[in-house]
Every structure is written in structure tokens, then in C-alpha cells.
Design a protein around this motif. Sequence first.
Motif, PDB file in Angstrom:
ATOM      1  N   LYS A 181     -10.275  -7.862   0.009  1.00  0.00           N
ATOM      2  CA  LYS A 181      -9.588  -8.919   0.448  1.00  0.00           C
ATOM      3  C   LYS A 181      -8.501  -8.211   0.504  1.00  0.00           C
ATOM      4  CE  LYS A 181     -11.457 -11.590  -2.302  1.00  0.00           C
ATOM      5  NZ  LYS A 181     -11.636 -13.082  -3.100  1.00  0.00           N
ATOM      6  N   GLY A 182      -7.554  -7.851  -0.023  1.00  0.00           N
ATOM      7  CA  GLY A 182      -5.849  -7.637   0.038  1.00  0.00           C
ATOM      8  C   GLY A 182      -5.154  -6.852   1.006  1.00  0.00           C
ATOM      9  N   HIS A 218       8.046  -3.259   5.906  1.00  0.00           N
ATOM     10  CA  HIS A 218       7.767  -3.179   7.315  1.00  0.00           C
ATOM     11  C   HIS A 218       6.558  -1.008   7.173  1.00  0.00           C
ATOM     12  CE1 HIS A 218      10.171  -5.389   8.478  1.00  0.00           C
ATOM     13  NE2 HIS A 218       8.601  -5.402  10.283  1.00  0.00           N
ATOM     14  N   ILE A 219       5.645  -1.334   7.566  1.00  0.00           N
ATOM     15  CA  ILE A 219       5.265  -0.152   7.656  1.00  0.00           C
ATOM     16  C   ILE A 219       4.156   0.745   8.504  1.00  0.00           C
ATOM     17  CG2 ILE A 219       2.962  -1.438   6.336  1.00  0.00           C
ATOM     18  CD1 ILE A 219       3.085   1.308   4.479  1.00  0.00           C
ATOM     19  N   ILE A 220       3.184   1.764   8.686  1.00  0.00           N
ATOM     20  CA  ILE A 220       2.787   2.140   9.309  1.00  0.00           C
ATOM     21  C   ILE A 220       1.048   1.545   9.050  1.00  0.00           C
ATOM     22  CG2 ILE A 220       1.239   3.666  10.884  1.00  0.00           C
ATOM     23  CD1 ILE A 220       3.906   5.812  10.298  1.00  0.00           C
ATOM     24  N   GLU A 248      -5.349  -1.390  10.467  1.00  0.00           N
ATOM     25  CA  GLU A 248      -4.937  -1.559   9.473  1.00  0.00           C
ATOM     26  C   GLU A 248      -3.590  -1.214   8.628  1.00  0.00           C
ATOM     27  OE1 GLU A 248      -8.442   0.323   7.245  1.00  0.00           O
ATOM     28  OE2 GLU A 248      -9.233  -2.224   6.288  1.00  0.00           O
ATOM     29  N   CYS A 249      -2.911  -1.226   7.683  1.00  0.00           N
ATOM     30  CA  CYS A 249      -2.243  -1.651   6.904  1.00  0.00           C
ATOM     31  C   CYS A 249      -2.939   0.009   6.021  1.00  0.00           C
ATOM     32  CB  CYS A 249      -1.563  -1.926   5.453  1.00  0.00           C
ATOM     33  SG  CYS A 249      -0.327  -1.144   4.620  1.00  0.00           S
ATOM     34  N   THR A 250      -1.742   1.412   5.947  1.00  0.00           N
ATOM     35  CA  THR A 250      -2.223   2.727   6.404  1.00  0.00           C
ATOM     36  C   THR A 250      -1.740   2.388   4.285  1.00  0.00           C
ATOM     37  OG1 THR A 250       0.173   3.426   6.391  1.00  0.00           O
ATOM     38  CG2 THR A 250      -2.119   3.501   7.907  1.00  0.00           C
ATOM     39  N   GLY A 251      -0.655   1.964   4.029  1.00  0.00           N
ATOM     40  CA  GLY A 251      -0.676   1.612   2.720  1.00  0.00           C
ATOM     41  C   GLY A 251      -0.833   0.822   2.057  1.00  0.00           C
ATOM     42  N   CYS A 252      -1.996   0.450   2.194  1.00  0.00           N
ATOM     43  CA  CYS A 252      -2.511  -0.610   1.731  1.00  0.00           C
ATOM     44  C   CYS A 252      -4.336   0.138   1.375  1.00  0.00           C
ATOM     45  CB  CYS A 252      -3.078  -1.954   2.017  1.00  0.00           C
ATOM     46  SG  CYS A 252      -2.100  -2.761   1.754  1.00  0.00           S
TER      47      CYS A 252
END
Length: 66
Positions: free
Chosen positions: A28-29, A58-60, A14-18
Motif C-alpha cells: 500500500k505504501g 523528488h525521485i524517479i 511507480e516510485c523506484t525508491g519505494c
Amino acid sequence: MEKKKGVRGKIILECTGCVRNSHNRVSKGVSRYITQKNRHNTPNRLELKKFCPRCYKHIIHGEIKK
């Protein structure tokens, strides 16, 4: 017959930034990827740098619990 549980298991990244920017973790995003990892070689949580279509960079992406 039962399916044997092997060394390789499915994980969700899962995107850590979101997650950091949203108040609701199950929104949902949030960008998520499904992949596999070898539990014997990498027993700790996996983090990979992947593209997030929501952040447009690009993100962790870190492993989350199922």
C-alpha cells in the motif's frame, strides 16, 4: 459503440525508491501516478522525476505494466 484506441494511452508511474526498499511490489505504501503518453513519440518506457510522499523527496518514477 466501441471506444477507439487512440495514440495517447494511460500509463502508471511507480516510485523506484519505494519499490527497491519494499519486499512486496503491491504494498500500500508505494507512490503511484497516473498520466498519459503519446505512444508514437515515446515508444519506450517513460521515467519522470516526481515527488514521492512516502520518501519525502523528488525521485524517479518509472512506467509499469498494467
